[in-house]
Enzyme design. Structure first.
Site, PDB file in Angstrom:
ATOM      1  N   GLY A  54       0.768  -1.225   0.000  1.00 45.04           N
ATOM      2  CA  GLY A  54       0.000   0.000   0.000  1.00 45.04           C
ATOM      3  C   GLY A  54       0.802   1.279   0.000  1.00 45.04           C
ATOM      4  O   GLY A  54       0.226   2.370  -0.011  1.00 45.04           O
ATOM      5  N   CYS A 102     -18.124   7.568 -25.246  1.00 46.94           N
ATOM      6  CA  CYS A 102     -19.413   8.259 -25.084  1.00 46.94           C
ATOM      7  C   CYS A 102     -19.864   8.251 -23.630  1.00 46.94           C
ATOM      8  O   CYS A 102     -20.871   7.634 -23.263  1.00 46.94           O
ATOM      9  CB  CYS A 102     -20.462   7.622 -25.986  1.00 46.94           C
ATOM     10  SG  CYS A 102     -20.161   7.925 -27.732  1.00 46.94           S
ATOM     11  N   GLU A 103     -19.087   8.895 -22.786  1.00 53.63           N
ATOM     12  CA  GLU A 103     -19.400   9.101 -21.373  1.00 53.63           C
ATOM     13  C   GLU A 103     -18.827  10.451 -20.966  1.00 53.63           C
ATOM     14  O   GLU A 103     -17.678  10.772 -21.296  1.00 53.63           O
ATOM     15  CB  GLU A 103     -18.741   8.022 -20.492  1.00 53.63           C
ATOM     16  CG  GLU A 103     -19.178   6.608 -20.742  1.00 53.63           C
ATOM     17  CD  GLU A 103     -20.508   6.276 -20.077  1.00 53.63           C
ATOM     18  OE1 GLU A 103     -21.004   7.114 -19.288  1.00 53.63           O
ATOM     19  OE2 GLU A 103     -21.045   5.184 -20.359  1.00 53.63           O
ATOM     20  N   ARG A 143       1.947  -0.938  -6.636  1.00 53.53           N
ATOM     21  CA  ARG A 143       2.066   0.411  -7.174  1.00 53.53           C
ATOM     22  C   ARG A 143       3.442   1.024  -6.873  1.00 53.53           C
ATOM     23  O   ARG A 143       4.030   1.691  -7.723  1.00 53.53           O
ATOM     24  CB  ARG A 143       0.969   1.285  -6.538  1.00 53.53           C
ATOM     25  CG  ARG A 143       0.935   2.717  -7.033  1.00 53.53           C
ATOM     26  CD  ARG A 143       0.135   3.615  -6.087  1.00 53.53           C
ATOM     27  NE  ARG A 143      -1.095   3.016  -5.613  1.00 53.53           N
ATOM     28  CZ  ARG A 143      -2.289   3.271  -6.095  1.00 53.53           C
ATOM     29  NH1 ARG A 143      -2.426   4.141  -7.079  1.00 53.53           N
ATOM     30  NH2 ARG A 143      -3.357   2.700  -5.589  1.00 53.53           N
ATOM     31  N   TYR A 165     -11.634   7.309  -9.463  1.00 49.81           N
ATOM     32  CA  TYR A 165     -11.211   7.870  -8.185  1.00 49.81           C
ATOM     33  C   TYR A 165     -11.059   9.391  -8.196  1.00 49.81           C
ATOM     34  O   TYR A 165     -10.600   9.957  -7.206  1.00 49.81           O
ATOM     35  CB  TYR A 165      -9.849   7.310  -7.771  1.00 49.81           C
ATOM     36  CG  TYR A 165      -9.712   5.817  -7.716  1.00 49.81           C
ATOM     37  CD1 TYR A 165     -10.606   5.034  -7.000  1.00 49.81           C
ATOM     38  CD2 TYR A 165      -8.663   5.178  -8.370  1.00 49.81           C
ATOM     39  CE1 TYR A 165     -10.455   3.659  -6.934  1.00 49.81           C
ATOM     40  CE2 TYR A 165      -8.500   3.799  -8.309  1.00 49.81           C
ATOM     41  CZ  TYR A 165      -9.397   3.045  -7.591  1.00 49.81           C
ATOM     42  OH  TYR A 165      -9.247   1.687  -7.517  1.00 49.81           O
TER      43      TYR A 165
END
Length: 419
Positions: free
Chosen positions: A239, A346-347, A280, A320
């Site tokens: 994390g 298309c959003e 990450r 997010y």
């Protein structure tokens, strides 16, 4: 991202000019740096040197076979959350004996596969899962090593969608139920209790939540020891965050030094092997998404740079409200203007960056930074868009590690009605 530099006004990834990558592989394309991955992994390896520790790479961040292979050769273990990720580890030639299997919803087929190939342990997240792993192991004549993932009810101080260690989250075993569940585990057939695990969230930029979670686990280990339940390892998850904008996360050394100082001070855990699960923090800043400006437009109030990458290539901003730096590959000596960088889907949520100051013309290339984690891994084929190519740069060499999907492959498994 020190693997990026401007040479003669053109952005280079290691020794390769980004326009050359666009010309050869098209856009959008994910570009990763081999040296950045190796160096970031090395920071964790150095911080754990001389200790009984295993740093596992969390495959969910980026599961490309080349990256798995690269990290396996460097000595990494692997944290997986599905049978598909296990098959990727095996396909990359890595050892299942260095795999921990996490996830709240392991299927029977996934458990059987993991037992068959011999993963290091299951991180168990519920009583029902524990009982089902036992029954499945008995039915298959196997033994399952397990570690209970305990929810320490610690606030990771991160985005609520990626916080996993609070009481209201779906992950792990409730802290006040852990002792009872360990007692059940040692009584079940074909179960070998080997460890304790937690993971409190992602993109954490402070040391304190990690230490608070560790303190909670130490108290449990002490209580287990008093009941005669001995463990072999403690798994503190991962994390650790990266810098997307102005964050100042601790270095791997600073974080792990704080962890080991606490471990060394506790007789209950100082002799245990310590596992970590970072994703990450290893690959996030080792990648970018290369995209081309298709059109520039204005609605009178806002300007838009419409690019050929979209939310299906980089979901984090839409999901997010996440920030990624966006830079020109070959900056123009013209006045900057403020653009929303958006894709063709298309959003209205299909945006990659809002209110960015850029000097642009149609056809220009942009680099969306910090796209090594949770970009390709979360990509989709929405609007029947093929997923992008992936390349790894290695000094002056570029390796194609995933071909761009042909459109035909997106419906190759579909069938029209016969009548």
């Amino acid at each position: 991202m020190d693997w990026l530099e401007s040479r003669d006004g053109i952005l280079h990834a290691e020794g390769v000019a980004l326009p050359d990558i666009a010309e050869r592989f098209g856009t959008p394309t994910y570009v990763y740096s081999r040296s950045a991955i190796v160096e970031r992994w090395g920071a964790f390896a150095e911080a754990t040197a001389g200790r009984r520790a295993l740093v596992c790479y969390a495959l969910k961040a980026n599961s490309n076979l080349a990256i798995i292979d690269l990290l396996a050769r460097a000595g990494a273990g692997f944290d997986i959350v599905s049978g598909g990720e296990l098959r990727r580890v095996l396909a990359a030639g890595a050892s299942p004996e260095r795999v921990v299997f996490s996830g709240v919803g392991k299927s029977t087929a996934e458990i059987e596969l993991a037992l068959r190939v011999g993963v290091r342990c299951f991180n168990v997240e519920s009583e029902s899962e524990l009982k089902w792993i036992s029954a499945t192991a008995v039915r298959n004549g196997a033994s399952a090593a397990v570690s209970l993932r305990v929810n320490p009810d610690v606030d990771a101080r991160t985005h609520p969608y990626i916080s996993t260690g609070l009481r209201e989250n779906k992950f792990g075993v409730a802290y006040d139920q852990a002792l009872e569940l360990y007692q059940l585990a040692v009584s079940l057939p074909a179960i070998e209790v080997v460890g304790i695990d937690c993971h409190i969230g992602s993109q954490i930029t402070e040391i304190e939540p990690f230490v608070a979670a560790l303190d909670r686990l130490i108290a449990l280990v002490e209580a287990l020891e008093a009941r005669g339940i001995a463990l072999r390892h403690i798994d503190l998850g991962g994390g650790l965050g990266i810098r997307y904008d102005d964050e100042r996360p601790p270095t791997p050394r600073a974080m792990l030094d704080a962890i080991f100082a606490r471990i060394d001070a506790s007789p209950a855990v100082r002799g245990l092997e310590v596992l970590f699960e970072f994703g990450r923090a290893i690959v996030g800043n080792a990648g970018l998404l290369l995209t081309r400006v298709e059109y520039l437009k204005s609605n009178g109030e806002r300007r838009f740079a419409i690019v050929d990458a979209a939310m299906n290539d980089l979901m984090r901003p839409a999901l997010y409200d996440a920030y990624h730096r966006i830079v020109e590959v070959q900056p123009r000596d013209t006045p900057r203007q403020v653009y929303d960088v958006v894709g063709p889907i298309c959003e209205s949520g299909d945006w990659l960056g809002r209110a960015r100051s850029l000097a642009l013309a149609e056809g220009d290339l942009l680099a969306i930074l910090s796209a090594g984690a949770y970009a390709m891994a979360m990509s989709s084929n929405y609007n029947t868009r093929p997923r992008a190519a992936e390349v790894i740069v290695d000094r002056e060499t570029t390796h194609l590690v995933r071909e761009r999907e042909p459109v035909e492959s997106l419906y190759a498994l579909e069938r029209r009605l016969s009548e």
